[in-house]
Design an enzyme around this catalytic site. Structure first.
Site, PDB file in Angstrom:
ATOM      1  N   ALA A  71      -5.306   2.942   7.206  1.00  0.00           N
ATOM      2  CA  ALA A  71      -5.254   1.812   8.539  1.00  0.00           C
ATOM      3  C   ALA A  71      -4.291   1.402   8.758  1.00  0.00           C
ATOM      4  CB  ALA A  71      -5.941   0.343   8.085  1.00  0.00           C
ATOM      5  N   THR A  72      -3.520   1.691   8.281  1.00  0.00           N
ATOM      6  CA  THR A  72      -2.270   1.604   8.902  1.00  0.00           C
ATOM      7  C   THR A  72      -1.413   2.610  10.231  1.00  0.00           C
ATOM      8  OG1 THR A  72      -0.611   1.277   7.023  1.00  0.00           O
ATOM      9  CG2 THR A  72       0.571   1.675   8.720  1.00  0.00           C
ATOM     10  N   ASN A 153      -6.149 -10.974   5.109  1.00  0.00           N
ATOM     11  CA  ASN A 153      -6.255 -10.027   3.525  1.00  0.00           C
ATOM     12  C   ASN A 153      -5.685 -11.295   2.488  1.00  0.00           C
ATOM     13  OD1 ASN A 153      -4.660  -9.139   5.809  1.00  0.00           O
ATOM     14  ND2 ASN A 153      -3.395  -8.801   3.977  1.00  0.00           N
ATOM     15  N   GLN A 181     -11.000  -5.510   5.744  1.00  0.00           N
ATOM     16  CA  GLN A 181     -11.138  -7.097   4.896  1.00  0.00           C
ATOM     17  C   GLN A 181     -12.509  -7.129   4.594  1.00  0.00           C
ATOM     18  OE1 GLN A 181      -9.247  -7.139   2.250  1.00  0.00           O
ATOM     19  NE2 GLN A 181      -7.059  -6.532   2.460  1.00  0.00           N
ATOM     20  N   SER A 201     -10.414   1.340   5.988  1.00  0.00           N
ATOM     21  CA  SER A 201     -10.028   2.174   5.297  1.00  0.00           C
ATOM     22  C   SER A 201     -10.712   2.342   4.195  1.00  0.00           C
ATOM     23  CB  SER A 201      -8.219   1.302   4.549  1.00  0.00           C
ATOM     24  OG  SER A 201      -8.391   2.278   3.708  1.00  0.00           O
ATOM     25  N   HIS A 203      -9.717   2.970   0.712  1.00  0.00           N
ATOM     26  CA  HIS A 203      -9.367   2.128  -0.330  1.00  0.00           C
ATOM     27  C   HIS A 203      -9.599   1.231  -0.680  1.00  0.00           C
ATOM     28  CE1 HIS A 203      -5.616   0.928   0.118  1.00  0.00           C
ATOM     29  NE2 HIS A 203      -5.550   1.018   1.308  1.00  0.00           N
ATOM     30  N   CYS A 326       8.322  -8.969  -2.528  1.00  0.00           N
ATOM     31  CA  CYS A 326       9.551 -10.241  -3.242  1.00  0.00           C
ATOM     32  C   CYS A 326      10.587  -9.338  -3.169  1.00  0.00           C
ATOM     33  CB  CYS A 326       9.238 -10.256  -4.765  1.00  0.00           C
ATOM     34  SG  CYS A 326       9.028 -10.548  -5.999  1.00  0.00           S
TER      35      CYS A 326
END
Ligand code: PLP
Length: 400
Positions: A71-72, A153, A181, A201, A203, A326
Site C-alpha cells: 500500500a505504501t 489504522n 484498514q 494491501s 497482508h 518508539c
C-alpha cells in the site's frame, strides 16, 4: 498462551490462501509473459485471482486494478503521479490530505510540499473523525487531489468517504482513498462511492505480505508507476508476482465471505474486551464504537506509558501496539491522540488492540486478566499516576 491483537499491523495468512499460493513457487514458476507452457500454466490462476480482486471491490471491467508491492507503493504512486502531471506542469498547485493519514501519504504530501506545492492537512475532531463539510472550505480551483483514508489504522475511525467523494465530484477534483484498514471490515464498493483511486494491501486481510493494489477509475489514468516491459497494462512494469497475486485473490474472496462474521462476531469480542477495559478507572476511548471498524480499540490508561504496557503484555504472550514510533530514549505520543488534542499524558498512554476473525473468546478473557494486572502493577510504580491532580483534564470525552 500467545495472543495476537495487532492485526492492524499485519495478519496471519489464511491457510487456504497459503495453499492456493504454494504451487506457484516450485511447480508453476514460469514468467507469465513468456511464450511456453511454463508461462501459460500460470494464466488461469492469475485470471481467477484478478477476477476475485475486481469482484471484492466491485470494480467494473473497464476500470484498472494494478497490483503493486504494498500500500505504501500505491499511495506514493498516486500522490507523486498527480504531482508530476498536475503540479509540476503548473496546472494545479494544491492537494488535501487528512492530518492522520498513514505515513505513506503524510510523508509523500510533505515531500510534495517541499517541492513548492500547497498541502492542506484536514483536521480531525474530538472524536477522531473527519467532518466532510470542512473539505468545502479548503478545496480551490487549483486543487489537484484529495487523499483521505477510509478507516484510520490507529483508532479504527471510519471517515465519511461517501460525502467526501460527493464533494470532490461536485468540485471536479480526483479523490483517492487509502482503504487498507477498510477491506474485510466494511463493505467496499467502488461503484457506490465517488472514488477515483483506492489503495489496499493483502497482508492486512490475511493475504501475503509484499502485495498491494491500486484501483484506478477509467478516465483517471496515472503516469506509470514503473516504466519497462509494460506489464499490468503498462502501469507497472516488472515480472508479475504470481504467487502474491494468487494469494491476494484468495484472501480478497475470503475477506468478502467473512465480512458478516467480522461485523458481528469479531465486533462482539472487541466490545467484550472494550467493556472490560473501560471498567478500569481512568481509561479513555476516543472514537465511538459505531463509528469504528469492528476490530479496533485505541484505549488510554492514564498514568501508564503505552510502551510499558506493551512490555507487560508481551511478557504474557500478548501482542498489541502503541501506534507510535518508539525510540529508546524518546517515547513519542500517539499521533492521532495528539491530533485530537488529548492531554499529553493520555496521548502517551494509548494502546491499540486490533482483533481478527481468528481471535477467540479465550484469548480475550486472558487479555482482560493480563491487562488488569498490568494496570495495577504499572500504576503502582507510576509517579505521574500517583500525583495526577484531582479533576485533571483529559482533553477528551470518555466513552464509558
Ligand atoms: N495505509 C494504512 C492505513 C495502513 O494501516 C498501512 C499499514 O500499516 C499502510 C497504508 C501501509 O501498508 P503496506 O505495509 O502494505 O505498505
Amino acid at each position: 498462551m500467545r495472543v495476537y491483537l495487532d492485526n492492524n499491523a499485519t495478519t496471519i495468512v489464511d491457510p487456504h490462501v497459503f495453499e492456493e499460493m504454494e504451487p506457484y513457487f516450485v511447480q508453476k514458476y514460469g514468467n507469465p509473459n513468456s511464450l511456453h507452457s511454463f508461462a501459460s500454466e500460470t494464466h488461469p490462476a492469475l485470471k481467477t485471482a484478478m477476477e476475485k480482486i475486481y469482484a471484492g471491490i466491485h470494480a467494473p471491467k473497464e476500470d484498472s486494478v494494478v497490483i503493486t508491492s504494498c500500500a505504501t507503493e500505491s499511495n506514493n504512486w498516486v500522490l507523486k503521479s498527480i504531482y508530476f502531471e498536475q503540479i509540476l506542469t503548473g496546472k494545479k498547485n494544491h492537494i488535501v490530505v487528512s492530518e492522520v493519514e498513514h505515513p505513506s501519504v503524510i510523508a509523500t504530501a510533505k515531500w510534495i510540499e517541499s517541492m513548492g506545492a500547497k498541502v492542506t492537512y484536514l483536521p480531525i475532531n474530538h472524536e477522531g473523525l473527519i467532518e466532510a463539510e470542512k473539505l468545502r472550505e479548503v478545496i480551490t480551483d487549483k486543487t489537484a487531489l484529495v487523499s483521505i483514508m477510509w478507516a484510520n489504522n490507529e483508532t479504527g475511525a471510519i471517515f465519511p468517504v461517501y460525502e467526501i467523494g460527493e464533494i470532490c465530484a461536485e468540485f471536479g477534483v480526483p479523490f483517492h482513498t487509502d482503504a487498507v484498514q477498510a477491506i474485510g471490515k466494511v463493505p467496499v464498493d467502488v461503484q457506490a462511492l465517488n472514488v477515483d483511486y483506492l489503495t489496499f494491501s493483502a497482508h492486512k486481510f490475511h493475504g501475503p505480505k509484499g502485495v498491494g493494489a491500486l484501483y484506478i477509475k477509467k478516465g483517471r489514468e496515472l503516469t506509470p508507476c514503473f516504466h519497462g516491459g509494460s506489464q499490468m497494462g503498462g502501469y507497472r512494469s516488472g515480472t508479475l508476482n504470481v504467487p502474491g497475486i494468487v494469494g491476494m485473490g484468495k484472501a480478497m474472496e475470503a475477506a468478502v465471505d467473512a465480512l458478516d462474521f467480522e461485523m458481528t462476531e469479531v465486533r462482539e469480542l472487541r466490545d467484550m474486551l472494550e467493556d472490560a477495559l473501560l471498567e478500569i478507572p481512568d481509561t479513555f476511548v476516543v472514537t465511538p464504537r459505531n463509528k469504528r471498524t469492528p476490530n479496533t480499540i485505541l484505549i488510554s490508561f492514564r498514568g501508564i506509558e503505552g510502551e510499558s504496557m506493551l512490555w507487560d503484555l508481551n511478557r504474557a504472550g500478548i501482542a498489541a501496539s502503541t501506534g507510535s514510533a518508539c525510540a529508546s530514549e524518546d517515547l513519542e505520543a500517539n499521533s492521532v491522540m495528539e491530533a485530537i488534542g488529548a492531554a499529553e499524558d493520555l496521548a502517551h498512554t494509548a494502546v491499540r488492540f486490533s482483533l481478527s476473525r481468528y481471535t477467540t473468546e479465550e484469548e480475550i478473557e486472558y487479555t482482560i486478566e493480563v491487562v488488569k494486572k498490568a494496570v495495577e502493577r504499572l500504576r503502582g510504580i507510576s509517579s505521574s499516576y500517583a500525583y495526577a491532580p484531582e479533576g485533571h483534564e483529559s482533553g477528551l470525552d470518555a466513552h464509558h
